[in-house]
Design an enzyme around this catalytic site. Structure first.
Site, PDB file in Angstrom:
ATOM      1  N   SER A 129       0.088   3.271  -4.811  1.00 38.25           N
ATOM      2  CA  SER A 129       0.236   4.037  -3.579  1.00 38.25           C
ATOM      3  C   SER A 129      -0.429   3.362  -2.395  1.00 38.25           C
ATOM      4  O   SER A 129      -0.038   3.571  -1.253  1.00 38.25           O
ATOM      5  CB  SER A 129      -0.354   5.433  -3.772  1.00 38.25           C
ATOM      6  OG  SER A 129      -1.708   5.339  -4.179  1.00 38.25           O
ATOM      7  N   GLN A 132       0.315  -3.335  -3.341  1.00 42.03           N
ATOM      8  CA  GLN A 132       1.271  -3.912  -4.284  1.00 42.03           C
ATOM      9  C   GLN A 132       0.815  -5.324  -4.627  1.00 42.03           C
ATOM     10  O   GLN A 132       0.327  -6.054  -3.755  1.00 42.03           O
ATOM     11  CB  GLN A 132       2.646  -3.930  -3.617  1.00 42.03           C
ATOM     12  CG  GLN A 132       3.786  -4.339  -4.507  1.00 42.03           C
ATOM     13  CD  GLN A 132       5.118  -3.928  -3.893  1.00 42.03           C
ATOM     14  OE1 GLN A 132       5.415  -2.737  -3.807  1.00 42.03           O
ATOM     15  NE2 GLN A 132       5.912  -4.892  -3.478  1.00 42.03           N
ATOM     16  N   ASP A 281     -15.217   0.686 -13.594  1.00 44.15           N
ATOM     17  CA  ASP A 281     -13.938   1.046 -14.220  1.00 44.15           C
ATOM     18  C   ASP A 281     -13.512   0.001 -15.251  1.00 44.15           C
ATOM     19  O   ASP A 281     -12.436  -0.592 -15.145  1.00 44.15           O
ATOM     20  CB  ASP A 281     -12.869   1.188 -13.128  1.00 44.15           C
ATOM     21  CG  ASP A 281     -11.630   1.912 -13.619  1.00 44.15           C
ATOM     22  OD1 ASP A 281     -11.743   2.709 -14.574  1.00 44.15           O
ATOM     23  OD2 ASP A 281     -10.546   1.692 -13.051  1.00 44.15           O
TER      24      ASP A 281
END
Length: 549
Positions: A129, A132, A281
């Site tokens: 979102s 890219q 993460d």
């Protein structure tokens, strides 16, 4: 965004929440005026659930997806089923046309892709979102990944964040739960994080910091190519290898799984205990085992930091857990957690007493960090206590590493793997150098207090009306206070002298043998004699004061 468009966005948020069974949440956020009777009737047939919340956030678009992803890291706020569901949120989106991507690159870098890259693959590797990613090859033959931010992404996110801030403010004014959890502060935290992810220069700096920290290790951090990097375009060395959770491929390549997890634990312990800067993460999609045995680590948008003060708080918390004392655990937790609501200390103590019964008598090898963290966070949620966001990220990272380790090696226990590192850190915390540093820090704080005290007293005097105020204090009422002040002062003096003595002995210990033999005995006698005299004085004075009470 015009006023009309903003109102339309409020209405859209209200309808999406209501349609998915969160009409009450929409009302609490001040969106009730945009919920039609028909929407309310349909909403009554749908019960709110974790899955429906995920679906609602996906429907509302990039900003809300990002908020959901951040909420999935906050196990101190949401129960496990919501955390698990929100963890599924992916910022997937239809790909941006390659012509648009190339226009962004050209406008940012001042040249067409054909001049900047020997090859540029128009088909994206991934489309999210916010941005890219495309595979490319530099003119010197280096394989890279080029991340390009979507046009209009910043404006859309900023507009939604303003709306969320307004909704949080309205909710806080009318909803006790929003006030207790400081919803305004929470949205502010999320806004800072999301805006940082929009700026690829921030991710570039994170990658370079990790690369410096792991310069001489087997953790491979991709190189940042600054000449083709801006806030909208990020060019990184492409990492290739086997995903860490692809067990058949790892076995086929002859990879030693236990060695992989040992290397990963070494890396996270360096991040936490040494660098104070960690990857927040480390899911399997961000870890690759390369052909030379190194672990390739990617995606540096979400990171955490932990300072010396927070590390000290963590050591205190772990020490309290090891002692199994509910009072000490409650006190340690309240140093790293906060709440706008009243904290019921007796009930918190009882909850931690029950928490300890779940793990008392178990060997270290039997402890699962993830399960302990989940239970601990459950206690915090019941008392509406919020942990420091960085600490939540740290606990989440440890749980992810434990899950990955167990997948690689079913006998893996993170508690055992962390023990030598935690022990070493605790020992360093009480080393002569650390004690001297802590004593000097206390001295600086006392000096600062001495400088600020007259000003504070002057401000207090100015705040008193022209007629003044009259305060009556019983002498015996001051006695306990003075006793506590004296006790603190005594401890401070002893700590400072003991630290100095330890440091001095330590320096002589590492000095040459001749120097130590010449001076050790007289200095030891002097030091022990001085400390003994001081201790005797403190003991006599303390006893004298008790006799006066």
């Amino acid at each position: 965004m015009t006023a009309s468009n903003r109102l339309d966005r409020y209405a859209e948020i209200a309808r999406v929440l209501s349609r998915n069974g969160f009409g009450a949440l929409a009302g609490g956020l001040g969106l009730g005026r945009w919920i039609s009777p028909a929407d309310s009737a349909r909403a009554e047939k749908r019960n709110p659930s974790a899955e429906r919340l995920r679906m609602a956030l996906e429907e509302l678009g990039p900003t809300f997806i990002k908020v959901g992803q951040l909420l999935s890291t906050r196990a101190d706020l949401l129960p496990p089923d919501y955390i698990a569901e929100l963890s599924k949120l992916q910022s997937s989106a239809p790909p941006v046309a390659s012509a648009v991507v190339m226009t962004v690159i050209e406008s940012e870098l001042g040249a067409p892709t054909s001049e900047l890259f020997a090859e540029f693959t128009e088909e994206p590797l991934a489309s999210a979102s916010i941005g890219q990613a495309h595979a490319a090859v530099l003119k010197d033959g280096t394989r890279v990944v080029v991340k390009v931010r979507r046009p209009g992404a910043v404006a859309q996110v900023n507009e939604d964040l303003e709306i969320l801030s307004n909704l949080a403010s309205q909710a806080t004014a009318r909803w006790d739960l929003a006030a207790d959890y400081d919803l305004v502060g929470l949205i502010d935290q999320f806004s800072v994080t999301i805006r940082a992810e929009l700026d690829y220069l921030t991710e570039a700096r994170n990658a370079e910091r990790f690369a410096e920290n792991f310069r001489d290790s087997r953790i491979h951090i991709p190189r940042v190519f600054r000449e083709t990097t801006t806030s909208r375009v990020l060019t990184l060395e492409r990492i290739t290898g086997v995903r860490v959770d692809d067990l058949p491929a790892l076995d086929e390549a002859g990879v030693d799984r236990s060695e992989v997890i040992a290397l990963a634990v070494d890396a996270i312990c360096q991040m936490v205990f040494v660098d104070g800067f960690f990857h927040a993460d480390p899911h399997p999609g961000n870890l690759f085992i390369e052909t030379d045995g190194r672990i390739g680590l990617i995606d540096f948008g979400m990171v955490g930091s932990i300072d010396e003060k927070m590390r000290d708080h963590l050591v205190s918390l772990f020490s309290a857990l090891l002692q199994g004392d509910p009072d000490h655990i409650a006190s340690a937790v309240l140093t790293v957690a906060s709440s706008s609501a009243h904290v019921n200390r007796p009930q918190l103590r009882r909850d931690f007493a029950h928490f300890m019964t779940l793990y008392s008598g178990k060997e270290l090898a039997e402890l699962e960090i993830g399960a302990m963290v989940a239970e601990l966070l459950g206690v915090l949620r019941r008392h509406r206590l919020q942990l420091d966001p960085q600490l939540v990220l740290l606990l989440r990272m440890l749980s992810m590493i434990e899950g990955m380790g167990v997948r690689l090696d079913p006998t893996f226990r993170l508690s055992i793997a962390l023990e030598p590192y935690a022990t070493r850190f605790a020992a360093e915390r009480f080393s002569p150098r650390a004690l001297v540093h802590r004593a000097s820090e206390i001295g600086r704080q006392l000096a600062a207090l001495g400088v600020e005290l007259p000003q504070k007293l002057r401000m207090l005097s100015d705040s008193i009306g022209p007629d003044g105020i009259e305060i009556q204090v019983r002498a015996e009422g001051l006695d306990p206070i003075m006793g506590r002040v004296e006790k603190i002062g005594n401890r401070l003096v002893v700590a400072m002298i003991a630290s100095a003595l330890i440091r001095g002995i330590g320096e002589f210990t590492v000095s040459g043998d001749s120097r130590w033999r010449a001076w050790s005995e007289p200095l030891m006698r002097l030091g022990i004699g001085s400390l003994g005299a001081l201790s005797a004085y403190l003991a006599v004075s303390a006893r004298h004061r008790r006799n006066q009470r």
